[in-house]
Structures are given as structure tokens and as C-alpha cells.
Design an enzyme around this catalytic site. Sequence first.
Site, PDB file in Angstrom:
ATOM      1  N   ASP A  44      35.102  26.239  10.180  1.00 48.90           N
ATOM      2  CA  ASP A  44      35.943  26.374  11.367  1.00 48.90           C
ATOM      3  C   ASP A  44      35.106  26.370  12.647  1.00 48.90           C
ATOM      4  O   ASP A  44      33.986  26.886  12.666  1.00 48.90           O
ATOM      5  CB  ASP A  44      36.734  27.684  11.272  1.00 48.90           C
ATOM      6  CG  ASP A  44      37.869  27.766  12.269  1.00 48.90           C
ATOM      7  OD1 ASP A  44      38.352  26.706  12.710  1.00 48.90           O
ATOM      8  OD2 ASP A  44      38.277  28.885  12.595  1.00 48.90           O
ATOM      9  N   ASN A  92      46.944  20.426   8.123  1.00 47.17           N
ATOM     10  CA  ASN A  92      46.269  19.617   9.141  1.00 47.17           C
ATOM     11  C   ASN A  92      47.049  18.366   9.531  1.00 47.17           C
ATOM     12  O   ASN A  92      46.736  17.727  10.545  1.00 47.17           O
ATOM     13  CB  ASN A  92      44.861  19.223   8.675  1.00 47.17           C
ATOM     14  CG  ASN A  92      43.869  20.364   8.729  1.00 47.17           C
ATOM     15  OD1 ASN A  92      42.865  20.354   8.022  1.00 47.17           O
ATOM     16  ND2 ASN A  92      44.127  21.368   9.559  1.00 47.17           N
TER      17      ASN A  92
END
EC number: 2.5.1.88
Length: 282
Positions: A44, A92
Site C-alpha cells: 500500500d 480495485n
Amino acid sequence: MSPKTVFSTDTHREPIPPQPHPSGARPPQLPRELIPRHVAIVMDGNGRWAKQRGLPRTEGHKAGESSLFDVIEGALELGVPYLSAYAFSTENWKRSPDEVRFLMGFNRDVIRRRRDELHARGVRVRWAGRPGRLWKSVIKELTEAEELTKHNTKLTLQFCVNYGGRAEIADAAAALARDVAAGRLSPNRVTEATLARYLYHPDIPDVDLFIRSSGEQRLSNFLLWQSSYAEFVFLDTLWPDFDRRHFWQACEIYARRDRRYGGAEPNPVGPPQSAAGAQGQD
């Protein structure tokens, strides 16, 4: 991009040893029983890294590639047998069409470009995720990498693309239900271990150490079933700045934890089999 290194695909050759870190840093000397068997990583912070530098988000993703492969080298040096990387989640798809297109092509190209390198290092590639919506070219590269590296034993890299923890559990439950409906399985004999056998890769053991970069502290739907007894380490470093030294730091933190699995005393053996599911070597 530097010129591609050509690696032999001869399965009978000894794997190439890991490359030392440029700083000269060496892995911590941990007792074998304190080295996590399976490490999961949420990579991340790519977007924030790019934003801080006035760059498009895609540049952050590009920069994160070298971080992943440095961590792979670090896992090989330390002797971690299983590493799972969250490359693209089922959520996503909510990102902009341009970013989704970039990530599809980028994941495909990374596997194509790095496949021989991983093979030469003795890394086995496994893909976890749903094939639906994935580009056929991405599936092709992933399955070819799986086939090429299927006999490697130094490290298993589970590359999670179009993966969601809830989706995996739902898919496992659906497959189990089909077997019950067909009479191949009695509903009275269904246990946690039974359901675990229907997961994408039931031979990969449960997660021992769950790492997330960038300072965020959440699972983001990653390996939910497998992480039920994982130790969590959240590091503030954005993913493109992350390397094997941060990975080793997380492993050292893990080694200092007392894992009790619901009991009163530390338990070096692991969780009860009914909770752990089907664990085993490749």
C-alpha cells in the site's frame, strides 16, 4: 528500464543465490522456529508516494515493482517458504478505467518480464484469484509462470490478482455445496477443515505474519480465512520506499510475539486443526 537479464530455464540447475542488498544489510539471525512460514503483504502507498512527488499514480505502481522483488530476495535470504502479494483486488475494479487498464497491463508485463528471474531463483509462482474480468493476456502470463516454476521449492510466491478474501470463501462454499448436492459429501461431515480444502490453494499454510505498508491498519479483504491467527505488523513506509530491511524488521517484530491461539500460554505448535484448515507443504 535496464536491459532484461536472460536466465536459464533448465529445471536441473541449482537456483541462483539471492543478491545481497546494496547497503550490505544482512538478514536477522532468527531461530528457524521463529521465522514465519507464510508472510502476506498488502503493498500500500503507491498513489501517495507518487502524489508527494507530483507524479501520476501509475508512476507509484511502477516504482513499487522493485520493492516487491527486493522483498522476495529478502524472503529467500531469511528462509521464508511462502510469500503472498496483493497485486490487484476484486475491489480495485472501482478505480478509474485508465488506472485499471494500466494495472492489468502492468501485472501482465511484470510477470512476463520477471518470470525467468523468479525461476532462476528457485521461486514457485502460484496465482490466486477469480479469472472473470481478467484480461486473457494476464491469465496467460500467470498460468505460464505457474507451469514454468511448478517444481521450484526455494519460495512459493502467491501472486493475488483479482483476489478477494470474501470471494474466495464464497467460491469455496459454492464448490462445497455442489459436492453436497451431488451426494459426494454429507452435510453432517462438514467442518472448518472441510471448507478449507475448497480454498484456492489449500496446500499453502495459513498466514503467520501479515504486513501492510503505508501506515494504514486494515486487512482490505486479503486472505481473510488464512489470517485468522496471523500476527499483524503495520509499517508507516510507503510501498515504493519499502525494501527487504523493512521486511526483516517486520519478521523480527513477529519473532518477539507470543502466539497463544486462544490459549493461556504461548503455543509453538499452532492453532487447532479445525481452525487452521488444511495445511501442508507443496
